[in-house]
Design an enzyme around this catalytic site. Structure first.
Site, mmCIF file in Angstrom:
data_model
loop_
_atom_site.group_PDB
_atom_site.id
_atom_site.type_symbol
_atom_site.label_atom_id
_atom_site.label_comp_id
_atom_site.label_asym_id
_atom_site.label_seq_id
_atom_site.Cartn_x
_atom_site.Cartn_y
_atom_site.Cartn_z
ATOM 1 N N TYR A 53 -13.975 -14.054 -4.374
ATOM 2 C CA TYR A 53 -13.205 -14.000 -4.864
ATOM 3 C C TYR A 53 -13.092 -14.363 -6.218
ATOM 4 O O TYR A 53 -12.625 -15.564 -6.744
ATOM 5 C CB TYR A 53 -11.999 -13.552 -4.265
ATOM 6 C CG TYR A 53 -11.702 -12.951 -2.994
ATOM 7 C CD1 TYR A 53 -13.148 -11.600 -2.480
ATOM 8 C CD2 TYR A 53 -10.768 -13.044 -2.074
ATOM 9 C CE1 TYR A 53 -12.959 -10.908 -1.581
ATOM 10 C CE2 TYR A 53 -10.749 -12.050 -0.701
ATOM 11 C CZ TYR A 53 -11.816 -11.299 -1.063
ATOM 12 O OH TYR A 53 -12.048 -10.637 0.288
ATOM 13 N N SER A 204 -9.170 -3.140 4.067
ATOM 14 C CA SER A 204 -8.940 -1.555 3.243
ATOM 15 C C SER A 204 -8.536 -0.579 4.076
ATOM 16 O O SER A 204 -8.528 1.094 4.036
ATOM 17 C CB SER A 204 -10.359 -1.424 2.801
ATOM 18 O OG SER A 204 -10.376 -0.404 1.819
ATOM 19 N N PRO A 205 -7.458 -0.667 4.707
ATOM 20 C CA PRO A 205 -6.075 -0.416 5.913
ATOM 21 C C PRO A 205 -6.009 0.621 4.827
ATOM 22 O O PRO A 205 -5.564 2.196 5.778
ATOM 23 C CB PRO A 205 -5.182 -0.850 6.262
ATOM 24 C CG PRO A 205 -4.700 -2.038 5.010
ATOM 25 C CD PRO A 205 -6.763 -2.497 4.766
ATOM 26 N N ALA A 207 -7.575 2.421 1.835
ATOM 27 C CA ALA A 207 -8.496 3.253 1.770
ATOM 28 C C ALA A 207 -8.719 2.801 0.386
ATOM 29 O O ALA A 207 -9.752 4.046 -0.692
ATOM 30 C CB ALA A 207 -9.264 4.644 2.245
ATOM 31 N N LEU A 211 -5.052 6.269 0.564
ATOM 32 C CA LEU A 211 -4.515 6.637 1.159
ATOM 33 C C LEU A 211 -2.986 7.121 0.714
ATOM 34 O O LEU A 211 -1.873 7.980 1.264
ATOM 35 C CB LEU A 211 -4.797 6.265 2.351
ATOM 36 C CG LEU A 211 -6.122 7.107 3.047
ATOM 37 C CD1 LEU A 211 -5.993 5.821 4.946
ATOM 38 C CD2 LEU A 211 -6.177 8.073 3.434
ATOM 39 N N GLY A 213 -1.468 8.222 -2.001
ATOM 40 C CA GLY A 213 -1.649 9.353 -2.825
ATOM 41 C C GLY A 213 -1.715 9.860 -3.823
ATOM 42 O O GLY A 213 -1.628 10.614 -4.350
#
Length: 324
Positions: A53, A204-205, A207, A211, A213
């Site tokens: 990272y 990545s809960p 995404a 998600l 929006g």
């Protein structure tokens, strides 16, 4: 903030894990420090990092922030990716794992890594050799618990079988991708982890922001400019799911980021979703996930917004609805 046991370690971790991939990249040191304080104030004691990272800067910043608080934290890091032009400074050979751990310890300013992940499956190194490398760093006291990330269920199970046969330290944690539009982990990875008592901390809960929006109806944003995220989430159906999810959350009075993370965390095989942020404004909605009352009924409604992955055998005729 509630806590859960991490695999079979006996170690308690917060129900959310904070991922530090933005440290030293999208988040400068001051912003990183502000987010660190916010998550610690919220009760998070679980931090995820990796040597790749931001070319080691994430580990360095996390190490400085954790200094003086180290014994209250559970820190993870990962190794696999190239660390120099040297052909051997990569992969999961025993040689590279030992050297990578030594470098991570210096950057993190600590004497041990609580959880070390092999970041990806190494097709050039036999699984037995990879597990022996993890055993070496555990025996040396530099690593407490071995783990793998982005491995398939069969690869992970093979590794566990080898470790048990040799009486080596056993894999205690896996880190798969898992969210409402990436549900492959439900088929074999999560059941495998549950059967073996392995902790699961999905990344990545949300995404990659899909998600949330915020990308609906837009042709810009990192889902379009970042090749990795475009490959993961570029298919049209994922945007259709995101649109339905955003509408559902609005109807239910839920913030989509909070609901997406809570949905992942509500799977019985999940220990703690990894949340991340580039700034404090993004972080607050992720932290609010613990306030979402994700009942079995709400989880099922949200799951119904996306395709359920087929069973491992692909025998769809054997799928049955849950008993009433």
């Amino acid at each position: 903030m509630k806590t859960k046991l991490l695999g079979r370690t006996g170690v308690s971790v917060s129900e959310l894990c904070f991922g530090t991939m933005s440290f030293g990249g999208d988040a400068d040191e001051a912003t990183s420090a502000a987010m660190y304080k916010a998550v610690r104030d919220a009760g998070i004691n679980f931090f995820d990092c990796a040597d790749e990272y931001n070319k080691g800067k994430s580990e360095e910043i996390l190490g400085r922030l954790a200094k003086g608080d180290r014994d209250n934290l559970v820190l993870t890091t990962k190794c696999f990716s190239p660390q120099s032009d040297d052909i051997n400074a990569r992969g999961s050979s025993r040689r590279h794992v030992v050297r990578a751990v030594e470098r991570s310890l210096k950057r993190l300013q600590t004497d041990r890594i609580d959880v070390l992940f092999l970041h990806k499956f190494d097709p050039l190194t036999p699984i037995e050799e990879m597990m022996r490398g993890l055993e070496d760093v555990v025996r040396s006291g530099k690593v407490l618990y071995p783990a793998v990330s982005n491995w398939s269920a069969w690869q992970t199970q093979r590794a566990v079988d080898i470790q048990e046969r040799h009486n080596w330290a056993r894999l205690q944690v896996v880190q798969p991708m898992y969210n409402l539009v990436k549900r492959q982990a439900e088929v074999e990875i999560l059941p495998m982890a549950q059967a073996n008592g392995i902790g699961v901390i999905p990344y990545s809960p949300g995404a990659a922001g899909l998600l949330s929006g915020k990308y609906l109806g837009q042709a810009t944003g990192r889902l379009k400019t970042n090749k990795m995220y475009e490959a993961r989430y570029g298919e049209a159906w994922t945007f259709d799911v995101a649109e339905k999810f955003a509408a559902f959350c609005k109807q239910q009075g839920l913030h989509p980021v909070s609901a997406a993370i809570a949905w992942v965390g509500s799977h019985p095989g999940v220990t703690a979703p990894i949340i991340g942020a580039r700034n404090l404004d993004q972080l607050k909605d992720s932290l609010a996930a613990v306030k979402v009352n994700m009942t079995p009924e709400l989880r099922a409604e949200i799951a119904g917004l996306s395709p359920t992955p087929p069973p491992a055998t692909d025998r769809l005729e054997e799928q049955k609805p849950p008993a009433a």
